[in-house]
Design an enzyme around this catalytic site. Structure first.
Site, short mmCIF file in Angstrom:
data_model
loop_
_atom_site.label_atom_id
_atom_site.label_comp_id
_atom_site.label_asym_id
_atom_site.label_seq_id
_atom_site.Cartn_x
_atom_site.Cartn_y
_atom_site.Cartn_z
CB SER A 53 -10.07 12.25 -6.93
OG SER A 53 -10.86 13.34 -6.45
CB VAL A 107 -0.93 0.03 1.23
CG1 VAL A 107 -1.82 1.28 1.19
CG2 VAL A 107 -1.79 -1.23 1.29
CE LYS A 165 -5.65 11.33 -6.86
NZ LYS A 165 -5.09 10.06 -6.33
CE1 TYR A 212 -5.82 14.81 -5.67
CE2 TYR A 212 -8.09 15.48 -6.10
CZ TYR A 212 -7.18 14.64 -5.49
OH TYR A 212 -7.62 13.60 -4.69
CB SER A 227 -1.50 9.91 6.69
OG SER A 227 -1.22 10.28 5.34
N GLY A 228 -4.28 8.83 6.35
CA GLY A 228 -5.50 8.94 5.56
C GLY A 228 -6.03 7.63 5.02
CB ILE A 229 -7.42 6.77 1.67
CG1 ILE A 229 -8.64 7.71 1.67
CG2 ILE A 229 -7.73 5.51 0.89
CD1 ILE A 229 -9.00 8.24 0.30
CB THR A 284 -7.63 12.54 3.99
OG1 THR A 284 -7.83 13.44 2.89
CG2 THR A 284 -8.35 11.23 3.71
CB VAL A 314 5.02 6.59 -5.68
CG1 VAL A 314 4.68 5.72 -4.48
CG2 VAL A 314 4.35 7.96 -5.58
#
Length: 251
Positions: free
Chosen positions: A146, A13, A163, A159, A18-20, A194, A65
């Site tokens: 998203s 992962v 996405k 963004y 954090s977050g999702i 988040t 990444v």
């Protein structure tokens, strides 16, 4: 879900600190997976691992990444520890860029592309190649897009663009990798609690709630549960799917 849903599977992962990403890691661990938690900050990845029942079974790694050498080092570290690459993957690492197009700096635009889109490409490619090298013929990848990539959100062109690219990229590679036994699907979250959202002004958060049919912002766990389903054999007929988890959000 059964506690055996992902038993004896190795899951990677990204953005797991954090977050999702963190919520997904906790759910995958609950479902029996051995979880490799990757994050740009190794300290936050370690914090996630320390939430597990048996931290020694799992692995925390610093992974950028957007850098191929960092991604390759991550795969090497996983193989060194487990003698096998992961067969489950959740691409949760992401950044948001805000800015009006006419004043948006190229560096800010490319940061979103590099992390959100290029990062997804690099991780998917590396895991798929490692699986092929080790003769593994069954796997499942989940990308995190998203709703901004569907509707387009003003002042969020970098963004939204990155996405939207993730959605199209996922559909394209799903047609290739299914021949290697790897199913690839994407989750399209709406507004989620988040750091990206909690840092927004209250007026914006209220607007997000008002634009959701359910009347609230979602939780990271609600995304993680869908990710676990898509990784499991319970979603065995899903290939190249885009699953909206938005609470009925509309722009």
């Amino acid at each position: 879900m059964s506690a055996q849903l992902l038993q004896d599977k190795i899951a990677l992962v990204t953005g797991g600190g954090s977050g999702i990403g963190r919520a997904t890691c906790q759910i995958l661990e609950r479902e029996g997976a051995t979880v490799v938690v990757c994050d740009i900050k190794e300290s936050t990845a370690r914090e996630t691992v320390n939430l597990f029942r048996d931290p020694s079974k799992h692995l925390a790694l610093m992974t950028d990444v957007s850098k191929a050498d960092s991604v390759d080092a991550t795969i090497s570290a996983i193989v060194a520890k487990y003698k096998s690459p992961p067969t489950l993957l959740v691409n949760s690492a992401g950044v948001r860029g805000i800015g009006f197009l006419k004043s948006l700096k190229e560096e800010a635009f490319m940061n979103c592309i590099d992390v959100n889109l290029k990062g997804t490409y690099l991780i998917c490619k590396a895991v798929a190649n490692a699986m092929e090298k080790h003769g593994l013929k069954s796997g499942s990848f989940v990308t995190i897009a998203s709703i901004a990539g569907v509707f387009g959100v003003e002042y969020n062109s970098s963004y939204s663009g990155s996405k939207g690219g993730v959605i199209a990229f996922t559909k394209a590679i799903s047609k290739e990798l299914i021949h290697d036994g790897i199913r690839v699907n994407t989750i399209i979250p709406g507004p989620i609690q988040t750091g990206m959202v909690t840092g927004d002004p209250e007026a914006i958060r209220q607007s997000l709630k008002e634009h959701s049919a359910i009347g609230r912002i979602g939780t990271p766990e609600e995304i993680g549960e869908v990710a676990a389903f898509l990784l499991s054999e319970r979603s065995s007929y899903m290939v190249g799917s885009s699953v909206e988890v938005t609470g009925g959000y509309v722009c």
